[in-house]
Design a protein around this motif. Structure first.
Motif, PDB file in Angstrom:
ATOM      1  N   ASN A 165      -9.542 -22.375 -23.400  1.00 11.25           N
ATOM      2  CA  ASN A 165     -10.459 -23.071 -24.308  1.00 11.25           C
ATOM      3  C   ASN A 165      -9.703 -23.865 -25.358  1.00 11.25           C
ATOM      4  O   ASN A 165     -10.129 -24.955 -25.756  1.00 11.25           O
ATOM      5  CB  ASN A 165     -11.384 -22.063 -24.982  1.00 11.25           C
ATOM      6  CG  ASN A 165     -12.335 -21.399 -24.003  1.00 11.25           C
ATOM      7  OD1 ASN A 165     -12.472 -21.845 -22.860  1.00 11.25           O
ATOM      8  ND2 ASN A 165     -12.988 -20.337 -24.424  1.00 11.25           N
ATOM      9  N   LYS A 166      -8.583 -23.326 -25.815  1.00 15.74           N
ATOM     10  CA  LYS A 166      -7.763 -24.003 -26.823  1.00 15.74           C
ATOM     11  C   LYS A 166      -7.258 -25.342 -26.286  1.00 15.74           C
ATOM     12  O   LYS A 166      -7.323 -26.376 -26.963  1.00 15.74           O
ATOM     13  CB  LYS A 166      -6.591 -23.111 -27.214  1.00 15.74           C
ATOM     14  CG  LYS A 166      -5.680 -23.668 -28.311  1.00 15.74           C
ATOM     15  CD  LYS A 166      -4.653 -22.622 -28.701  1.00 15.74           C
ATOM     16  CE  LYS A 166      -3.768 -23.109 -29.833  1.00 15.74           C
ATOM     17  NZ  LYS A 166      -2.859 -24.195 -29.385  1.00 15.74           N
ATOM     18  N   THR A 191      -8.952 -17.127 -32.542  1.00 16.70           N
ATOM     19  CA  THR A 191      -9.890 -18.230 -32.323  1.00 16.70           C
ATOM     20  C   THR A 191     -11.071 -17.788 -31.475  1.00 16.70           C
ATOM     21  O   THR A 191     -12.210 -18.212 -31.696  1.00 16.70           O
ATOM     22  CB  THR A 191      -9.164 -19.410 -31.650  1.00 16.70           C
ATOM     23  OG1 THR A 191      -8.117 -19.880 -32.499  1.00 16.70           O
ATOM     24  CG2 THR A 191     -10.127 -20.561 -31.379  1.00 16.70           C
ATOM     25  N   ASP A 207     -10.241 -27.875 -25.939  1.00 16.48           N
ATOM     26  CA  ASP A 207     -10.678 -28.404 -27.233  1.00 16.48           C
ATOM     27  C   ASP A 207      -9.661 -29.387 -27.797  1.00 16.48           C
ATOM     28  O   ASP A 207     -10.032 -30.445 -28.335  1.00 16.48           O
ATOM     29  CB  ASP A 207     -10.897 -27.257 -28.226  1.00 16.48           C
ATOM     30  CG  ASP A 207     -12.077 -26.371 -27.840  1.00 16.48           C
ATOM     31  OD1 ASP A 207     -12.925 -26.827 -27.068  1.00 16.48           O
ATOM     32  OD2 ASP A 207     -12.124 -25.208 -28.297  1.00 16.48           O
ATOM     33  N   ASN A 233     -10.509 -27.813 -36.181  1.00 18.54           N
ATOM     34  CA  ASN A 233      -9.278 -27.423 -35.497  1.00 18.54           C
ATOM     35  C   ASN A 233      -8.120 -28.162 -36.165  1.00 18.54           C
ATOM     36  O   ASN A 233      -7.879 -29.334 -35.888  1.00 18.54           O
ATOM     37  CB  ASN A 233      -9.365 -27.782 -34.007  1.00 18.54           C
ATOM     38  CG  ASN A 233      -8.163 -27.270 -33.218  1.00 18.54           C
ATOM     39  OD1 ASN A 233      -7.108 -27.002 -33.788  1.00 18.54           O
ATOM     40  ND2 ASN A 233      -8.322 -27.140 -31.924  1.00 18.54           N
ATOM     41  N   TRP A 283     -16.798 -26.721 -37.642  1.00 23.38           N
ATOM     42  CA  TRP A 283     -15.592 -26.139 -37.032  1.00 23.38           C
ATOM     43  C   TRP A 283     -14.470 -27.177 -37.098  1.00 23.38           C
ATOM     44  O   TRP A 283     -14.609 -28.273 -36.564  1.00 23.38           O
ATOM     45  CB  TRP A 283     -15.857 -25.743 -35.585  1.00 23.38           C
ATOM     46  CG  TRP A 283     -14.661 -25.142 -34.890  1.00 23.38           C
ATOM     47  CD1 TRP A 283     -13.555 -25.800 -34.420  1.00 23.38           C
ATOM     48  CD2 TRP A 283     -14.438 -23.752 -34.611  1.00 23.38           C
ATOM     49  NE1 TRP A 283     -12.663 -24.918 -33.870  1.00 23.38           N
ATOM     50  CE2 TRP A 283     -13.174 -23.658 -33.972  1.00 23.38           C
ATOM     51  CE3 TRP A 283     -15.180 -22.592 -34.826  1.00 23.38           C
ATOM     52  CZ2 TRP A 283     -12.653 -22.431 -33.550  1.00 23.38           C
ATOM     53  CZ3 TRP A 283     -14.648 -21.381 -34.407  1.00 23.38           C
ATOM     54  CH2 TRP A 283     -13.405 -21.307 -33.773  1.00 23.38           C
ATOM     55  N   ARG A 325     -14.857 -18.165 -32.645  1.00 24.17           N
ATOM     56  CA  ARG A 325     -15.758 -18.993 -31.846  1.00 24.17           C
ATOM     57  C   ARG A 325     -17.019 -18.216 -31.440  1.00 24.17           C
ATOM     58  O   ARG A 325     -18.122 -18.764 -31.419  1.00 24.17           O
ATOM     59  CB  ARG A 325     -15.021 -19.498 -30.610  1.00 24.17           C
ATOM     60  CG  ARG A 325     -15.867 -20.319 -29.654  1.00 24.17           C
ATOM     61  CD  ARG A 325     -16.373 -21.588 -30.279  1.00 24.17           C
ATOM     62  NE  ARG A 325     -15.338 -22.575 -30.455  1.00 24.17           N
ATOM     63  CZ  ARG A 325     -15.566 -23.802 -30.924  1.00 24.17           C
ATOM     64  NH1 ARG A 325     -16.793 -24.154 -31.284  1.00 24.17           N
ATOM     65  NH2 ARG A 325     -14.576 -24.659 -31.075  1.00 24.17           N
ATOM     66  N   ASP A 380      -9.642 -23.431 -38.040  1.00 25.00           N
ATOM     67  CA  ASP A 380      -8.882 -22.793 -36.972  1.00 25.00           C
ATOM     68  C   ASP A 380      -7.465 -23.335 -36.947  1.00 25.00           C
ATOM     69  O   ASP A 380      -7.263 -24.554 -36.974  1.00 25.00           O
ATOM     70  CB  ASP A 380      -9.563 -23.052 -35.625  1.00 25.00           C
ATOM     71  CG  ASP A 380      -8.812 -22.402 -34.469  1.00 25.00           C
ATOM     72  OD1 ASP A 380      -8.273 -21.303 -34.668  1.00 25.00           O
ATOM     73  OD2 ASP A 380      -8.766 -23.002 -33.377  1.00 25.00           O
ATOM     74  N   LYS A 389     -23.187 -25.622 -39.511  1.00 26.62           N
ATOM     75  CA  LYS A 389     -21.916 -25.084 -39.015  1.00 26.62           C
ATOM     76  C   LYS A 389     -20.893 -26.209 -38.865  1.00 26.62           C
ATOM     77  O   LYS A 389     -21.199 -27.281 -38.347  1.00 26.62           O
ATOM     78  CB  LYS A 389     -22.130 -24.384 -37.672  1.00 26.62           C
ATOM     79  CG  LYS A 389     -23.082 -23.201 -37.743  1.00 26.62           C
ATOM     80  CD  LYS A 389     -23.013 -22.335 -36.495  1.00 26.62           C
ATOM     81  CE  LYS A 389     -23.487 -23.062 -35.261  1.00 26.62           C
ATOM     82  NZ  LYS A 389     -23.487 -22.176 -34.066  1.00 26.62           N
ATOM     83  N   PHE A 447     -19.165 -18.101 -34.437  1.00 24.49           N
ATOM     84  CA  PHE A 447     -19.632 -19.463 -34.717  1.00 24.49           C
ATOM     85  C   PHE A 447     -20.791 -19.865 -33.807  1.00 24.49           C
ATOM     86  O   PHE A 447     -21.728 -20.545 -34.222  1.00 24.49           O
ATOM     87  CB  PHE A 447     -18.462 -20.431 -34.546  1.00 24.49           C
ATOM     88  CG  PHE A 447     -18.740 -21.838 -34.990  1.00 24.49           C
ATOM     89  CD1 PHE A 447     -18.693 -22.180 -36.335  1.00 24.49           C
ATOM     90  CD2 PHE A 447     -19.035 -22.831 -34.064  1.00 24.49           C
ATOM     91  CE1 PHE A 447     -18.937 -23.483 -36.749  1.00 24.49           C
ATOM     92  CE2 PHE A 447     -19.278 -24.129 -34.464  1.00 24.49           C
ATOM     93  CZ  PHE A 447     -19.229 -24.456 -35.816  1.00 24.49           C
ATOM     94  N   GLU A 448     -20.727 -19.451 -32.548  1.00 25.09           N
ATOM     95  CA  GLU A 448     -21.722 -19.859 -31.559  1.00 25.09           C
ATOM     96  C   GLU A 448     -22.895 -18.884 -31.450  1.00 25.09           C
ATOM     97  O   GLU A 448     -23.807 -19.112 -30.640  1.00 25.09           O
ATOM     98  CB  GLU A 448     -21.051 -20.021 -30.192  1.00 25.09           C
ATOM     99  CG  GLU A 448     -20.036 -21.152 -30.153  1.00 25.09           C
ATOM    100  CD  GLU A 448     -19.362 -21.300 -28.802  1.00 25.09           C
ATOM    101  OE1 GLU A 448     -19.563 -20.406 -27.942  1.00 25.09           O
ATOM    102  OE2 GLU A 448     -18.639 -22.294 -28.603  1.00 25.09           O
TER     103      GLU A 448
END
Length: 293
Positions: A11-12, A188, A15, A212, A210, A192, A267, A208, A195-196
């Motif tokens: 996922n990192k 993270t 993104d 990075n 986010w 996440r 993050d 919200k 957050f979700e």
């Protein structure tokens, strides 16, 4: 736990690549972009199978992407510097047309060290793609419903703090929650998941944001770039082509968050220089104090 770490690294990368594409649109494309796209397509259509060397493989993938972005930015700086020097020489020597053509040729060619970097990174990406293709199996679940049971209790504790239902909950309406740990342990991933979580929005009625940091800033902290990224997620239009002062962007952000509840996640804080964070915190709390007076 190993499956959680692999999912986090996957996922990192996804993104960071998405944010890099937004930050560097054509014609200033990311070096070896097509290879990153091929790997992203592979990651999207296959599911993770923990195996020897998989974690290192995904680490190398993120490092390769970061190196390519740094390469692009350094090259753009070099071209701009050469262009400005060429213009000064044109004015001094009166040889504008001839030197301008030579400068255009230099901009279109890579130096030997640059070619070596591209060749070396290309071979690395080809190796990573082969490794991932061998270690992946058809997906049995989607990215959204991947089982994160190992971090469940951490997520619940943080959710209680965010929603104000924890025994540790203090007075006031601003809270700071830090998630710390070694690289790759799932920080993270936990953030996440909180957050979700739909309950955060339904219960607290909050916006919200986010951010990075590693994708936004490559090197030194760029406070104005962070502010613009925050403002963009507040549904406030940010025209990147118009140059504005840092204080103007900060003021616009304060107005956008005025009288609102919001969940803000930073993050990738690795730099010990947090002056920008304390400055932001002071201004946002200052806005709330004015509202309460």
């Amino acid at each position: 736990m190993s499956a959680d770490i692999l999912q986090f690294l996957k996922n990192k990368f996804m993104d960071e690549l998405e944010e890099a594409e937004e930050e560097h649109p054509p014609p200033h494309d990311i070096p070896l972009h097509s290879y990153f796209l091929q790997i992203r397509e592979l990651l999207e259509t296959k599911s993770l199978t923990p195996s020897t060397g998989m974690k290192d493989c995904l680490y190398d993938l993120s490092i390769a992407l970061t190196d390519c972005i740094l390469f692009l930015e350094k090259r753009k700086m070099k071209i701009n510097k050469d262009s400005s020097q060429g213009q000064e020489q044109e004015q001094e020597q009166g040889q504008g047309q001839e030197q301008g053509q030579g400068q255009g040729q230099r901009q279109g060619h890579y130096s030997l060290p640059e070619l070596w970097f591209l060749c070396k990174t290309k071979r690395k990406l080809i190796h990573i793609k082969k490794k991932l293709a061998c270690c992946y199996t058809p997906p049995s679940s989607t990215r959204a419903d991947f089982p994160f049971c190992h971090h469940g209790y951490r997520v619940k504790n943080i959710e209680k703090l965010v929603l104000g239902t924890s025994e540790l909950d203090g007075e006031g309406f601003s809270k700071e929650i830090g998630i710390v740990g070694i690289g790759g342990c799932g920080k993270t991933l936990v953030a996440r998941m909180v957050f979700e979580d739909s309950r955060i929005v339904h219960v607290s009625k909050c916006s919200k944001i986010w951010i990075n940091l590693q994708a936004i800033q490559k090197g030194e902290v760029d406070f104005k770039k962070i502010l613009k990224a925050m403002l963009k997620q507040c549904d406030d239009f940010v025209d990147g082509s118009v140059e504005v002062e840092e204080e103007e962007v900060l003021e616009a952000l304060c107005k956008a968050l005025w009288s609102k509840s919001y969940l803000l996640v930073f993050d990738g804080i690795w730099d010990i220089n947090l002056d920008w964070y304390f400055r932001l915190k002071e201004r946002l709390q200052w806005c709330k104090q004015i509202k309460s007076e």
